[in-house]
Design a protein around this motif. Structure first.
Motif, PDB file in Angstrom:
ATOM      1  N   ASP A  56       0.883  -1.176   0.000  1.00 55.61           N
ATOM      2  CA  ASP A  56       0.000   0.000   0.000  1.00 55.61           C
ATOM      3  C   ASP A  56       0.916   1.220   0.000  1.00 55.61           C
ATOM      4  O   ASP A  56       1.405   1.627   1.047  1.00 55.61           O
ATOM      5  N   HIS A  75      -1.977   2.342   9.171  1.00 49.59           N
ATOM      6  CA  HIS A  75      -2.756   1.171   9.568  1.00 49.59           C
ATOM      7  C   HIS A  75      -1.905  -0.064   9.377  1.00 49.59           C
ATOM      8  O   HIS A  75      -0.893  -0.030   8.661  1.00 49.59           O
ATOM      9  N   HIS A 104      -6.131  -2.970   4.890  1.00 46.37           N
ATOM     10  CA  HIS A 104      -6.362  -2.489   6.248  1.00 46.37           C
ATOM     11  C   HIS A 104      -6.444  -3.751   7.116  1.00 46.37           C
ATOM     12  O   HIS A 104      -7.526  -4.252   7.410  1.00 46.37           O
ATOM     13  N   THR A 123       1.554   1.000   7.590  1.00 52.41           N
ATOM     14  CA  THR A 123       1.809   2.103   6.666  1.00 52.41           C
ATOM     15  C   THR A 123       2.001   3.380   7.465  1.00 52.41           C
ATOM     16  O   THR A 123       1.407   3.560   8.533  1.00 52.41           O
ATOM     17  N   GLU A 156       1.534   7.247   6.395  1.00 56.02           N
ATOM     18  CA  GLU A 156       0.995   7.921   5.203  1.00 56.02           C
ATOM     19  C   GLU A 156       0.329   9.256   5.512  1.00 56.02           C
ATOM     20  O   GLU A 156      -0.877   9.421   5.291  1.00 56.02           O
ATOM     21  N   GLU A 170       3.204   7.580   1.227  1.00 51.68           N
ATOM     22  CA  GLU A 170       2.862   6.388   2.017  1.00 51.68           C
ATOM     23  C   GLU A 170       3.897   5.288   1.787  1.00 51.68           C
ATOM     24  O   GLU A 170       4.183   4.922   0.645  1.00 51.68           O
TER      25      GLU A 170
HETATM   26 MN    MN Z   1      -2.820   3.005   3.508  1.00 54.27          MN
END
Ligand code: MN
Ligand code: GLY
Ligand code: MN
Length: 485
Positions: A314, A397, A404, A426, A428, A452
């Motif tokens: 991510d 997260h 997530h 992460t 971000e 991120e």
């Molecule tokens: Mn994220």
């Protein structure tokens, strides 16, 4: 102690399958049916090595077994979902099932059956198609339509698990007695078979356990997350190379370009790619991706490759579409970069989960005060949360099989918890100035920046799994120039 499941054996003589009612098949003559029933080689494999994560999935099942002694535990993979009429969405197995089996087959169900000293695990799967009754070519689920399935015997070799025919499972579960829990939301048929045996509260405890158990990643998972980040970095490079074609078409060119990398190197994208050019960058989850890509504006690209084992990256980079930040874009970018640096520095074992968020928010609040967008002092801004008009979301997260990840974890085990080695999250931060925000000078409006990265907590600090992509503004410019060169 619960009774052992004892599914009835399949009928010896199966009924011939009725052809699909789609007009493709006229009546099948007896001669053709007989012809199709034979003349096929035996392709059964007896030499398959276990999948690489099989030892890890066994450890995870052992931990699950200890947490719920004496109870039958049912974890479905899920069913195909209809897209329209008789077409389906690409199948993605449930995270809980993948975590505990490494398998990704639709209709699969893992059952942990209580025994005197723990549990016995069995995966219930759809077997290979019957060739004698015509199922393999006449049924919509026949292998001639959907592809060869892994046989039950092959799945045993691959997964290191007992396997049985899933078609007998619902009846067997209906008939069984003893305490049982099911992971809900994946298989309505299995849930209805258990409807008078389970409670929402007890099932939720199972879901919460499986969410919290995933917080600390094992060596296999860390390797997969690294692969996801590496593929994602290549996907970002692909995008930079085609920005001129995106300018000539739309954000969709960016989405399609990244998707190609995800499909070739992994399973899919781990979530809908956010390909947000210009003012779309201020919409947090801009996935329509149908807008113009214009020189002089920024592209916020938030995208992640999901590996073939279903771990996702991510990652977000905010890039000047023509390769050079304007002065104001750079000022805002640098603020977000500094906030991210502060956030990443706060990721270490023993730190509170909230620390990295607080560290990043403080930097952003300082800049907003410095720029005169909100009245200080910074402590007042943070106390009242006034920076959030422009920072909008939490700073990160957990990351893993789900983008997530660990979403069902209890507050005390997640946002109020403490970081441990093996956690991956992460970081971000972002700043978003909406196009219609009249509280900021006009030149800020329509600018959105997020950076991120995917950060692994190590024994002595952290490791940035996505650091093969540049982050500093000048490094971004050099990198883009080298790719476009
Ligand atoms: Mn994220
Ligand atoms: N891509 C969604 C997120 O960053 O959380
Ligand atoms: Mn993201």
């Amino acid at each position: 102690m619960a009774e052992e499941l004892n599914p009835s054996t399949p009928e010896e003589e199966e009924q011939p399958v009725k052809p699909r009612k789609n007009g493709l098949y006229p009546d099948v003559s007896e001669e053709l049916a007989a012809n199709m029933a034979s003349g096929w080689a035996d392709t059964e494999r007896h030499d398959l090595a276990p999948i690489p994560q099989a030892t890890h999935t066994a450890d995870r099942r052992a931990a699950l077994s200890q947490r719920f002694p004496g109870e039958r535990l049912v974890v479905p993979s899920g069913k195909l979902k209809t897209r329209s009429n008789d077409t389906e969405y690409p199948f993605r197995a449930s995270t809980e099932y993948v975590y505990l089996t490494g398998d990704q087959t639709e209709d699969g169900v893992l059952v942990l059956e209580p025994t005197a000293d723990g549990h016995e695990a069995t995966v219930y799967l759809l077997p290979r198609s019957n060739r004698e009754n015509g199922e393999f070519w006449l049924s919509g689920q026949g292998e001639l339509w959907v592809g060869r399935r892994t046989s039950l015997g092959e799945a045993e070799q691959l997964l290191g698990l007992n396997t049985k025919d899933v078609r007998e499972l619902a009846d067997a579960l209906s008939a069984a007695t003893g305490p049982v829990r099911v992971v809900r939301g994946h298989d309505a048929g299995i849930e209805s078979a258990l409807t008078d045996k389970v409670t929402a509260e007890r099932d939720e405890e199972l879901r919460v356990y499986l969410s919290e158990a995933r917080a600390v990643k094992d060596a296999f998972e860390i390797g997969e997350l690294q692969k996801a980040c590496d593929s994602t970095a290549r996907g970002f490079e692909d995008v930079v190379k085609v920005l001129d074609r995106a300018e000539a078409t739309s954000e969709r060119y960016i989405e399609g370009t990244f998707f190609l990398r995800a499909r070739v190197e992994g399973n899919d994208v781990g979530y809908g790619s956010i390909c947000a050019a210009g003012p779309h960058a201020t919409t947090l989850h801009w996935v329509r991706n149908d807008g113009q890509v214009r020189s002089g504006e920024l592209l916020l690209l938030d995208a992640g490759v999901e590996t073939t084992t279903l771990y996702t990256a991510d990652v977000t980079r905010t890039l000047p579409i023509n390769g050079r930040f304007t002065e104001l874009q750079r000022k805002i970018y640098d603020a977000v970069y500094d906030a991210q640096e502060a956030g990443i520095a706060a990721v270490k074992p023993g730190a509170k989960y909230r620390d990295f968020h607080d560290a990043a928010q403080r930097v952003l609040a300082e800049r907003l005060v410095e720029w005169g967008l909100v009245e200080g002092p910074v402590e007042r801004v943070l106390e009242l949360g006034l920076q959030r008009r422009w920072t909008l979301h939490g700073t990160g997260h957990m990351l893993g099989l789900d983008v997530h990840d660990c979403a069902a974890a209890r507050t005390e085990a997640y946002v109020d918890g403490t970081l441990e080695p093996g956690m991956c999250l992460t970081v971000e931060p972002g700043l978003y100035f909406q196009a219609d925000d009249v509280t900021v000078p006009e030149e800020y409006r329509g600018i959105g920046v997020r950076i991120e990265d995917d950060i692994l907590v190590t024994e002595d600090g952290n490791r940035n799994l996505s650091d093969s992509l540049p982050r500093r503004a000048d490094e971004i410019e050099t990198w883009m120039a080298s790719l476009k060169g």
